[in-house]
Design an enzyme around this catalytic site. Structure first.
Site, PDB file in Angstrom:
ATOM      1  N   ASN A 100      52.485  30.100  39.957  1.00  0.00           N
ATOM      2  CA  ASN A 100      51.220  30.277  40.670  1.00  0.00           C
ATOM      3  C   ASN A 100      50.957  29.009  41.486  1.00  0.00           C
ATOM      4  O   ASN A 100      50.605  27.974  40.928  1.00  0.00           O
ATOM      5  CB  ASN A 100      50.105  30.529  39.651  1.00  0.00           C
ATOM      6  CG  ASN A 100      48.737  30.615  40.295  1.00  0.00           C
ATOM      7  OD1 ASN A 100      48.613  30.654  41.522  1.00  0.00           O
ATOM      8  ND2 ASN A 100      47.694  30.651  39.474  1.00  0.00           N
ATOM      9  N   LYS A 131      48.627  28.459  43.475  1.00  0.00           N
ATOM     10  CA  LYS A 131      47.188  28.226  43.667  1.00  0.00           C
ATOM     11  C   LYS A 131      46.904  27.869  45.133  1.00  0.00           C
ATOM     12  O   LYS A 131      47.609  28.342  46.022  1.00  0.00           O
ATOM     13  CB  LYS A 131      46.679  27.165  42.680  1.00  0.00           C
ATOM     14  CG  LYS A 131      47.048  27.536  41.231  1.00  0.00           C
ATOM     15  CD  LYS A 131      46.337  26.723  40.187  1.00  0.00           C
ATOM     16  CE  LYS A 131      46.772  27.188  38.800  1.00  0.00           C
ATOM     17  NZ  LYS A 131      46.066  26.522  37.714  1.00  0.00           N
ATOM     18  N   HIS A 134      42.562  35.651  36.971  1.00  0.00           N
ATOM     19  CA  HIS A 134      42.921  34.256  36.676  1.00  0.00           C
ATOM     20  C   HIS A 134      41.659  33.477  36.299  1.00  0.00           C
ATOM     21  O   HIS A 134      40.579  33.722  36.842  1.00  0.00           O
ATOM     22  CB  HIS A 134      43.613  33.604  37.874  1.00  0.00           C
ATOM     23  CG  HIS A 134      44.201  32.281  37.510  1.00  0.00           C
ATOM     24  ND1 HIS A 134      43.441  31.132  37.495  1.00  0.00           N
ATOM     25  CD2 HIS A 134      45.433  31.935  37.081  1.00  0.00           C
ATOM     26  CE1 HIS A 134      44.195  30.123  37.074  1.00  0.00           C
ATOM     27  NE2 HIS A 134      45.415  30.588  36.823  1.00  0.00           N
ATOM     28  N   GLU A 159      40.538  30.679  37.069  1.00  0.00           N
ATOM     29  CA  GLU A 159      39.791  30.037  38.155  1.00  0.00           C
ATOM     30  C   GLU A 159      38.945  31.058  38.911  1.00  0.00           C
ATOM     31  O   GLU A 159      37.877  30.729  39.429  1.00  0.00           O
ATOM     32  CB  GLU A 159      40.771  29.291  39.070  1.00  0.00           C
ATOM     33  CG  GLU A 159      41.274  28.020  38.379  1.00  0.00           C
ATOM     34  CD  GLU A 159      42.727  27.694  38.586  1.00  0.00           C
ATOM     35  OE1 GLU A 159      43.322  28.154  39.572  1.00  0.00           O
ATOM     36  OE2 GLU A 159      43.285  26.974  37.738  1.00  0.00           O
ATOM     37  N   GLU A 172      46.188  32.420  29.041  1.00  0.00           N
ATOM     38  CA  GLU A 172      46.040  31.075  29.605  1.00  0.00           C
ATOM     39  C   GLU A 172      44.756  30.455  29.074  1.00  0.00           C
ATOM     40  O   GLU A 172      43.674  30.678  29.645  1.00  0.00           O
ATOM     41  CB  GLU A 172      45.971  31.144  31.131  1.00  0.00           C
ATOM     42  CG  GLU A 172      47.200  31.744  31.784  1.00  0.00           C
ATOM     43  CD  GLU A 172      47.307  31.296  33.242  1.00  0.00           C
ATOM     44  OE1 GLU A 172      48.232  30.537  33.537  1.00  0.00           O
ATOM     45  OE2 GLU A 172      46.461  31.679  34.059  1.00  0.00           O
ATOM     46  N   GLY A 226      45.956  22.895  33.903  1.00  0.00           N
ATOM     47  CA  GLY A 226      45.848  21.746  34.789  1.00  0.00           C
ATOM     48  C   GLY A 226      45.395  20.477  34.100  1.00  0.00           C
ATOM     49  O   GLY A 226      45.045  19.496  34.754  1.00  0.00           O
ATOM     50  N   SER A 259      49.616  24.216  31.445  1.00  0.00           N
ATOM     51  CA  SER A 259      50.429  23.000  31.332  1.00  0.00           C
ATOM     52  C   SER A 259      51.813  23.269  30.741  1.00  0.00           C
ATOM     53  O   SER A 259      52.354  22.440  30.013  1.00  0.00           O
ATOM     54  CB  SER A 259      49.690  21.922  30.539  1.00  0.00           C
ATOM     55  OG  SER A 259      48.492  21.564  31.212  1.00  0.00           O
ATOM     56  N   GLY A 271      51.047  23.703  38.043  1.00  0.00           N
ATOM     57  CA  GLY A 271      51.547  22.451  38.622  1.00  0.00           C
ATOM     58  C   GLY A 271      53.062  22.346  38.672  1.00  0.00           C
ATOM     59  O   GLY A 271      53.636  21.935  39.702  1.00  0.00           O
TER      60      GLY A 271
HETATM   61  P1  13P Z   1      49.015  24.572  35.049  1.00  0.00           P
HETATM   62  O1  13P Z   1      50.446  24.930  34.706  1.00  0.00           O
HETATM   63  O2  13P Z   1      48.878  23.662  36.210  1.00  0.00           O
HETATM   64  O3  13P Z   1      48.263  24.144  33.832  1.00  0.00           O
HETATM   65  O4  13P Z   1      48.338  25.967  35.522  1.00  0.00           O
HETATM   66  C1  13P Z   1      48.485  27.092  34.754  1.00  0.00           C
HETATM   67  C2  13P Z   1      47.939  28.253  35.499  1.00  0.00           C
HETATM   68  O5  13P Z   1      46.742  28.351  35.697  1.00  0.00           O
HETATM   69  C3  13P Z   1      48.881  29.250  35.999  1.00  0.00           C
HETATM   70  O6  13P Z   1      48.226  30.367  36.490  1.00  0.00           O
END
Ligand code: 13P
Length: 258
Positions: A13, A15, A98, A100, A170, A176, A216, A238
């Site tokens: 992802n 983002k 998601h 976010e 998640e 993140g 993460s 990330g």
């Molecule tokens: P990170 O791997 O940056 O923690 O993000 C996870 C995520 O939200 C994937 O959709």
């Protein structure tokens, strides 16, 4: 393969990251050394780069996905993107719910359900994302939050459609932040989700459902997470922005199938 022959699914992802040049070189690097068909690999770039990424990915063994969609057909929905538009850009999978979008943008369980159903109706693989916040975790609400989000997210989704569903667990506090759920904690959440799918549908649906972990995940922890019996891959933020790290995580998935 895992005990029940679930094919691992590893999604990147991106983002709201990259620009046109960076997206183009990232997909080149991801495709460049990808040589597996024992893991389903997907990338989720920003909408505006989908068409170019899909063109580059055509012929490669990689799914191109969108980070969101709107649930209505084309019409007066300023700023939104329909599933028809996504398919027109050769997209085959979409993230729904998601964290976010739930916690920053404010999407409700009901909206996530509409989007999930729209994605499935369009023949797209819906990766339904669920997970608890830190406060909810501290309150012992992890399983209850996952249950609420999954029951609502899959309301009205038939057993026959579940082949187009992947569930991504998640935990919000792990996204993140560099904090990862321990393999045991993640496994407990995944096993409870699998039991929930059995109670909502049946054992066969539960055995077949891919439940992937996000938060993460990186090369250093992917293997031990994916070694857990109910963790069928990962949704990577990330670490998906570095092709070498993303490949290492895909390799961790491949090694589960050996
Ligand atoms: P990170 O791997 O940056 O923690 O993000 C996870 C995520 O939200 C994937 O959709």
């Amino acid at each position: 393969m895992t005990q029940t022959n679930r094919k691992p699914f590893v999604g990147g992802n991106w983002k709201m990251n990259t620009d046109a040049a960076a997206a183009s070189s990232l997909i080149d690097a991801v495709i460049g050394s990808l040589n597996t068909d024992s893991v389903d690999v997907a990338v989720y770039p920003p909408f505006v780069y989908l068409r170019e990424i899909a063109a580059k990915a055509s012929g490669a063994n990689i799914l191109v996905g969108a980070q969101d969609c709107w649930h209505e057909g084309n019409g007066a929905f300023t700023g939104e993107i329909s599933t028809d538009m996504l398919k027109d850009c050769s997209v085959s999978t979409v993230l729904t719910g998601h964290s976010e979008r739930r916690h920053v943008i404010g999407e409700s369980d009901e909206l996530v359900n509409l989007k999930t159903k729209a994605a499935i109706a369009a023949g797209l693989i819906a990766v339904l994302c669920v997970g608890e916040t830190l406060d909810q975790r501290d309150d012992g609400q992890t399983d209850a939050v996952n249950e609420t989000q999954i029951r609502a997210g899959l309301a009205g989704v038939s057993k026959e459609s579940l082949g187009l569903v992947v569930i991504a667990y998640e935990p919000v506090w792990a996204i993140g932040t560099g904090k990862t759920a321990t393999p045991e904690d993640a496994q407990n959440a995944h096993r409870t989700i699998r039991e929930l799918i059995a109670s909502m549908y049946d054992q066969q649906a539960s055995d077949a459902m891919r439940i992937i972990y996000g938060g993460s995940m990186k090369p250093g922890n992917a293997s031990e997470l994916m070694a857990m019996p109910d963790i069928d891959g990962g949704l990577i933020g990330g670490a998906a922005l570095k092709a070498a790290d993303f490949h290492a995580i895909i390799d961790a998935g491949v090694s589960q199938t050996a």
